[in-house]
Write a protein that holds these residues in place. Sequence first.
Motif, PDB file in Angstrom:
ATOM      1  N   LYS A  37      12.781  16.872  46.903  1.00 49.88           N
ATOM      2  CA  LYS A  37      13.440  18.176  46.836  1.00 49.88           C
ATOM      3  C   LYS A  37      14.510  18.170  45.744  1.00 49.88           C
ATOM      4  N   LEU A  38      15.248  17.072  45.638  1.00 52.40           N
ATOM      5  CA  LEU A  38      16.253  16.953  44.578  1.00 52.40           C
ATOM      6  C   LEU A  38      15.594  17.126  43.215  1.00 52.40           C
ATOM      7  N   ALA A  39      14.491  16.426  42.990  1.00 52.18           N
ATOM      8  CA  ALA A  39      13.791  16.510  41.697  1.00 52.18           C
ATOM      9  C   ALA A  39      13.328  17.939  41.425  1.00 52.18           C
ATOM     10  N   ARG A  40      12.783  18.602  42.425  1.00 55.63           N
ATOM     11  CA  ARG A  40      12.323  19.999  42.248  1.00 55.63           C
ATOM     12  C   ARG A  40      13.484  20.920  41.876  1.00 55.63           C
ATOM     13  N   GLU A  41      14.588  20.787  42.597  1.00 54.18           N
ATOM     14  CA  GLU A  41      15.728  21.673  42.369  1.00 54.18           C
ATOM     15  C   GLU A  41      16.366  21.423  40.999  1.00 54.18           C
ATOM     16  N   VAL A  42      16.458  20.174  40.589  1.00 58.95           N
ATOM     17  CA  VAL A  42      17.008  19.862  39.265  1.00 58.95           C
ATOM     18  C   VAL A  42      16.120  20.488  38.186  1.00 58.95           C
ATOM     19  N   ARG A  43      14.799  20.362  38.332  1.00 62.22           N
ATOM     20  CA  ARG A  43      13.873  20.973  37.352  1.00 62.22           C
ATOM     21  C   ARG A  43      14.050  22.487  37.300  1.00 62.22           C
ATOM     22  N   LYS A  44      14.250  23.131  38.455  1.00 66.61           N
ATOM     23  CA  LYS A  44      14.455  24.589  38.500  1.00 66.61           C
ATOM     24  C   LYS A  44      15.681  25.003  37.689  1.00 66.61           C
ATOM     25  N   HIS A  45      16.650  24.109  37.587  1.00 61.08           N
ATOM     26  CA  HIS A  45      17.871  24.383  36.826  1.00 61.08           C
ATOM     27  C   HIS A  45      17.784  23.869  35.391  1.00 61.08           C
ATOM     28  N   GLY A  46      16.587  23.477  34.963  1.00 61.34           N
ATOM     29  CA  GLY A  46      16.374  23.071  33.577  1.00 61.34           C
ATOM     30  C   GLY A  46      16.715  21.627  33.273  1.00 61.34           C
ATOM     31  N   MET A  65      22.024  -0.369  41.765  1.00 62.30           N
ATOM     32  CA  MET A  65      22.239   0.854  40.989  1.00 62.30           C
ATOM     33  C   MET A  65      21.692   2.065  41.751  1.00 62.30           C
ATOM     34  N   PRO A  66      22.242   3.266  41.491  1.00 57.66           N
ATOM     35  CA  PRO A  66      21.758   4.475  42.164  1.00 57.66           C
ATOM     36  C   PRO A  66      20.277   4.738  41.869  1.00 57.66           C
ATOM     37  N   ASP A  67      19.660   5.537  42.749  1.00 53.32           N
ATOM     38  CA  ASP A  67      18.232   5.820  42.679  1.00 53.32           C
ATOM     39  C   ASP A  67      17.838   6.726  41.513  1.00 53.32           C
ATOM     40  N   ARG A  68      18.668   7.706  41.223  1.00 49.45           N
ATOM     41  CA  ARG A  68      18.299   8.738  40.256  1.00 49.45           C
ATOM     42  C   ARG A  68      19.386   8.961  39.214  1.00 49.45           C
ATOM     43  N   LEU A  69      18.932   9.300  38.025  1.00 52.08           N
ATOM     44  CA  LEU A  69      19.811   9.727  36.945  1.00 52.08           C
ATOM     45  C   LEU A  69      19.493  11.194  36.690  1.00 52.08           C
ATOM     46  N   ILE A  70      20.492  12.037  36.844  1.00 50.38           N
ATOM     47  CA  ILE A  70      20.322  13.476  36.649  1.00 50.38           C
ATOM     48  C   ILE A  70      20.865  13.847  35.276  1.00 50.38           C
ATOM     49  N   LEU A  71      20.039  14.530  34.496  1.00 57.53           N
ATOM     50  CA  LEU A  71      20.433  15.021  33.169  1.00 57.53           C
ATOM     51  C   LEU A  71      20.270  16.536  33.178  1.00 57.53           C
ATOM     52  N   MET A  72      21.373  17.240  32.991  1.00 57.38           N
ATOM     53  CA  MET A  72      21.352  18.704  33.022  1.00 57.38           C
ATOM     54  C   MET A  72      21.653  19.244  31.625  1.00 57.38           C
ATOM     55  N   PRO A  73      21.256  20.488  31.373  1.00 57.46           N
ATOM     56  CA  PRO A  73      21.564  21.098  30.078  1.00 57.46           C
ATOM     57  C   PRO A  73      23.060  21.004  29.775  1.00 57.46           C
ATOM     58  N   GLY A  74      23.374  20.840  28.513  1.00 56.72           N
ATOM     59  CA  GLY A  74      24.765  20.757  28.085  1.00 56.72           C
ATOM     60  C   GLY A  74      25.340  19.357  28.156  1.00 56.72           C
ATOM     61  N   GLY A  75      24.493  18.372  28.437  1.00 61.36           N
ATOM     62  CA  GLY A  75      24.955  16.999  28.475  1.00 61.36           C
ATOM     63  C   GLY A  75      25.614  16.582  29.783  1.00 61.36           C
ATOM     64  N   GLU A 132      24.737  22.207  46.147  1.00 62.76           N
ATOM     65  CA  GLU A 132      26.168  21.962  45.919  1.00 62.76           C
ATOM     66  C   GLU A 132      26.380  20.870  44.874  1.00 62.76           C
ATOM     67  N   ILE A 133      25.601  19.811  44.952  1.00 64.05           N
ATOM     68  CA  ILE A 133      25.751  18.701  44.004  1.00 64.05           C
ATOM     69  C   ILE A 133      25.264  19.103  42.616  1.00 64.05           C
ATOM     70  N   ILE A 134      24.179  19.860  42.533  1.00 64.87           N
ATOM     71  CA  ILE A 134      23.700  20.339  41.228  1.00 64.87           C
ATOM     72  C   ILE A 134      24.771  21.215  40.585  1.00 64.87           C
ATOM     73  N   ASN A 135      25.388  22.082  41.362  1.00 61.85           N
ATOM     74  CA  ASN A 135      26.464  22.922  40.821  1.00 61.85           C
ATOM     75  C   ASN A 135      27.638  22.090  40.341  1.00 61.85           C
ATOM     76  N   GLU A 136      27.979  21.042  41.085  1.00 63.70           N
ATOM     77  CA  GLU A 136      29.081  20.155  40.672  1.00 63.70           C
ATOM     78  C   GLU A 136      28.751  19.477  39.347  1.00 63.70           C
ATOM     79  N   ILE A 137      27.516  19.017  39.195  1.00 70.03           N
ATOM     80  CA  ILE A 137      27.108  18.366  37.943  1.00 70.03           C
ATOM     81  C   ILE A 137      27.207  19.339  36.782  1.00 70.03           C
ATOM     82  N   GLN A 138      26.689  20.549  36.987  1.00 71.44           N
ATOM     83  CA  GLN A 138      26.669  21.538  35.920  1.00 71.44           C
ATOM     84  C   GLN A 138      28.063  21.997  35.518  1.00 71.44           C
ATOM     85  N   ASN A 139      28.999  21.982  36.448  1.00 75.77           N
ATOM     86  CA  ASN A 139      30.358  22.476  36.183  1.00 75.77           C
ATOM     87  C   ASN A 139      31.331  21.373  35.779  1.00 75.77           C
ATOM     88  N   ARG A 140      30.833  20.183  35.631  1.00 72.37           N
ATOM     89  CA  ARG A 140      31.704  19.060  35.281  1.00 72.37           C
ATOM     90  C   ARG A 140      32.028  19.083  33.808  1.00 72.37           C
TER      91      ARG A 140
END
Length: 94
Positions: A10-19, A33-43, A86-94
Amino acid sequence: MALEQKIEQKLAREVRKHGGLCLKFTSPGTAGMPDRLILMPGGHTAFIEVKAPGQKPRPLQTHRHQQLTELGALVRIIDNPNHITEIINEIQNR
């Protein structure tokens, strides 16, 4: 399928939905090490540890999370699919 896998999917799907990309992260020779590395638009990036509900990171994982945090990385633990947005929003707003 284990609940942890469902949360991870679900995390992977939601991250893809946000580009973004939700990459399975492995670091040979560096356990914990953590399981996933999330890369969002804007670095915007974060490391995500996915756990089944109520599970906590092992001591080595906690140590690695602290190392990454001290280097300025955002590290989050998800054990509930309701926290993904909530976590995707936190990443994007960082």
